[in-house]
Design an enzyme around this catalytic site. Structure first.
Site, PDB file in Angstrom:
ATOM      1  N   TYR A  36      11.159 -42.848 -23.447  1.00 19.40           N
ATOM      2  CA  TYR A  36      10.744 -41.710 -22.608  1.00 19.40           C
ATOM      3  C   TYR A  36       9.297 -41.301 -22.895  1.00 19.40           C
ATOM      4  CZ  TYR A  36      15.015 -41.145 -20.072  1.00 19.40           C
ATOM      5  OH  TYR A  36      16.060 -41.382 -19.207  1.00 19.40           O
ATOM      6  N   HIS A  55      17.532 -34.957 -10.923  1.00 24.54           N
ATOM      7  CA  HIS A  55      17.775 -35.709 -12.164  1.00 24.54           C
ATOM      8  C   HIS A  55      16.962 -35.195 -13.338  1.00 24.54           C
ATOM      9  CE1 HIS A  55      19.353 -39.420  -9.723  1.00 24.54           C
ATOM     10  NE2 HIS A  55      20.154 -38.373  -9.670  1.00 24.54           N
TER      11      HIS A  55
HETATM   12  N1  APR Z   1       7.523 -46.769  -0.242  1.00 26.07           N
HETATM   13  C1  APR Z   1       8.814 -46.488   0.090  1.00 26.07           C
HETATM   14  N2  APR Z   1       9.872 -47.065  -0.497  1.00 26.07           N
HETATM   15  C2  APR Z   1       9.643 -47.981  -1.449  1.00 26.07           C
HETATM   16  C3  APR Z   1       8.345 -48.339  -1.852  1.00 26.07           C
HETATM   17  C4  APR Z   1       7.247 -47.683  -1.198  1.00 26.07           C
HETATM   18  N3  APR Z   1       5.978 -47.969  -1.519  1.00 26.07           N
HETATM   19  N4  APR Z   1       8.430 -49.279  -2.832  1.00 26.07           N
HETATM   20  C5  APR Z   1       9.740 -49.489  -3.051  1.00 26.07           C
HETATM   21  N5  APR Z   1      10.474 -48.721  -2.216  1.00 26.07           N
HETATM   22  C6  APR Z   1      11.939 -48.599  -2.136  1.00 26.07           C
HETATM   23  C7  APR Z   1      12.713 -49.832  -2.534  1.00 26.07           C
HETATM   24  O1  APR Z   1      12.871 -50.701  -1.415  1.00 26.07           O
HETATM   25  C8  APR Z   1      14.030 -49.226  -3.003  1.00 26.07           C
HETATM   26  O2  APR Z   1      14.952 -49.119  -1.935  1.00 26.07           O
HETATM   27  O3  APR Z   1      12.313 -47.613  -3.067  1.00 26.07           O
HETATM   28  C9  APR Z   1      13.658 -47.838  -3.481  1.00 26.07           C
HETATM   29  C10 APR Z   1      13.729 -47.627  -4.978  1.00 26.07           C
HETATM   30  O4  APR Z   1      15.052 -47.716  -5.374  1.00 26.07           O
HETATM   31  P1  APR Z   1      15.488 -47.562  -6.905  1.00 26.07           P
HETATM   32  O5  APR Z   1      14.599 -48.362  -7.763  1.00 26.07           O
HETATM   33  O6  APR Z   1      16.942 -47.841  -6.986  1.00 26.07           O
HETATM   34  O7  APR Z   1      15.182 -46.012  -7.218  1.00 26.07           O
HETATM   35  P2  APR Z   1      16.044 -44.732  -6.877  1.00 26.07           P
HETATM   36  O8  APR Z   1      16.831 -44.904  -5.640  1.00 26.07           O
HETATM   37  O9  APR Z   1      15.138 -43.567  -6.989  1.00 26.07           O
HETATM   38  O10 APR Z   1      17.051 -44.705  -8.117  1.00 26.07           O
HETATM   39  C11 APR Z   1      17.963 -43.633  -8.230  1.00 26.07           C
HETATM   40  O11 APR Z   1      18.624 -44.371 -10.397  1.00 26.07           O
HETATM   41  O12 APR Z   1      18.205 -45.154 -12.558  1.00 26.07           O
HETATM   42  C12 APR Z   1      18.429 -44.066 -11.771  1.00 26.07           C
HETATM   43  O13 APR Z   1      17.932 -41.886 -12.432  1.00 26.07           O
HETATM   44  C13 APR Z   1      17.327 -43.028 -11.851  1.00 26.07           C
HETATM   45  O14 APR Z   1      16.665 -41.413 -10.199  1.00 26.07           O
HETATM   46  C14 APR Z   1      16.937 -42.786 -10.418  1.00 26.07           C
HETATM   47  C15 APR Z   1      18.183 -43.255  -9.665  1.00 26.07           C
END
Ligand code: APR
Length: 238
Positions: free
Chosen positions: A64, A115
Site C-alpha cells: 500500500y 472501497h
Molecule cells: N478508460 C476507460 N476504461 C478503461 C480504460 C480507460 N482508459 N482503461 C481500461 N479501462 C477499463 C477496462 O477495460 C476494464 O473494464 O477499466 C476496467 C478496469 O477494470 P478492473 O481492473 O477490474 O477495475 P475495477 O472494475 O475498478 O475493479 C473493481 O476490484 O480489486 C478490486 O478493490 C478493487 O476497486 C477495485 C475493484
C-alpha cells in the site's frame, strides 16, 4: 459519439457516475484486471484480504505504501476533470470504487468512496480512524491501543461501510442517467448499482474500451477511453 441519445440526455437533471480503475488508467495508475493489471502481477489473496493482512501485515503495508507513492504522483486526467465540470450544469454524484482521490483532486464535490481511500487508516481492533499525515517509521504501524493499524480500504470478503452503501443505493435509484466508466463490473456489490438504476428507469451508459459482463444490459455503450469520451459527454450539457 453520443448521437442517438443526445436528445434524451439533455433532459437529465441527476447524473450518477460509477467509476473504476479504468478512469485513472490515463493518469498512470494501473487497473486490476487488464493486461498490465495489478492482479495479473500480484496475488490478491496475499495482499487484499484480512487474512493476508494478519498473516503478513508488513508485506501488505509495504504494498500500500508503494501504491500511495504512485497515486500521489498522479494527476487527474481530462475524464476526471470533465465529470467535475459537469456539476456546473446538472446534479452530479460520483460513486467510485477507486481509492486514489483523483475525482476530488479534479474538483468533484460529491464523491462516495465505496472501497475506502489510500490516505485513510484505521485500527484493526478499536474505533480509531485517521488520515496518514506522515510516513510511518515502524512497520506495521501500531495504534495507541496497541493493536495494528491497517489501510482504511475494503478488502475482498469485507462489507462496504453500511452508511456509504445505503447512500450509494439511494443515488442509484434517484438518478436519471447512470454513466458506468472504467470498471469491469465484476466486483460486488458495486456492480449492482447499474441494476438499481435501471429498475428505476435511468438511462444506463457504459464508457469502456472493452466489453464487460454487463455490456448487454446497457442502454448505450461507448467503446472508447474515458479521456476521449467524457469531455464529449459533458459538452452535451453546456
Ligand atoms: N478508460 C476507460 N476504461 C478503461 C480504460 C480507460 N482508459 N482503461 C481500461 N479501462 C477499463 C477496462 O477495460 C476494464 O473494464 O477499466 C476496467 C478496469 O477494470 P478492473 O481492473 O477490474 O477495475 P475495477 O472494475 O475498478 O475493479 C473493481 O476490484 O480489486 C478490486 O478493490 C478493487 O476497486 C477495485 C475493484
Amino acid at each position: 459519439m453520443f448521437g442517438q441519445i443526445t436528445k434524451k440526455l439533455k433532459d437529465a437533471k441527476r447524473i450518477a457516475f460509477v467509476t473504476g480503475a479504468g478512469i485513472s488508467q490515463e493518469s498512470g495508475i494501473p487497473t486490476f484486471r487488464g493486461k498490465d493489471g495489478l492482479w495479473r502481477n500480484y496475488d490478491v489473496m496475499k495482499l487484499a484480504t484480512i487474512n493476508a493482512f494478519y498473516d503478513n501485515p508488513k508485506l501488505v503495508w509495504e504494498w500500500y505504501n508503494e501504491r500511495r507513492k504512485n497515486i500521489f504522483s498522479a494527476e487527474p486526467n481530462l475524464g476526471h476533470k470533465a465529470i467535475a465540470e459537469l456539476e456546473k450544469f446538472v446534479e452530479v454524484v460520483v460513486l467510485t470504487q477507486n481509492i486514489d482521490g483523483l475525482h476530488q483532486k479534479a474538483g468533484s464535490t460529491d464523491v462516495l468512496e465505496l472501497h475506502g481511500s489510500i490516505v485513510k487508516i484505521k485500527c484493526s481492533v478499536c474505533d480509531f480512524k485517521s488520515e496518514i499525515l506522515t510516513e510511518f517509521t515502524d512497520m506495521p504501524p501500531l495504534c495507541k491501543c496497541g493493536n495494528i493499524l491497517r489501510p482504511d480500504v475494503v478488502w475482498f470478503g469485507e462489507s462496504l461501510p453500511k452508511d456509504i452503501w445505503q447512500e450509494a443505493m439511494i443515488h442509484a435509484s434517484k438518478c436519471d442517467v447512470m454513466v458506468v466508466v472504467g470498471t469491469s463490473l465484476v466486483v460486488s456489490p458495486a456492480n449492482t448499482l447499474p441494476i438499481y438504476a435501471k429498475q428505476n428507469n435511468a438511462i444506463i451508459i457504459e464508457i469502456n474500451p472493452d466489453e464487460t459482463i454487463m455490456s448487454s444490459d446497457m442502454d448505450f455503450s461507448i467503446r472508447s477511453t474515458s479521456v476521449m469520451a467524457l469531455p464529449e459527454f459533458v459538452s452535451i450539457f453546456k
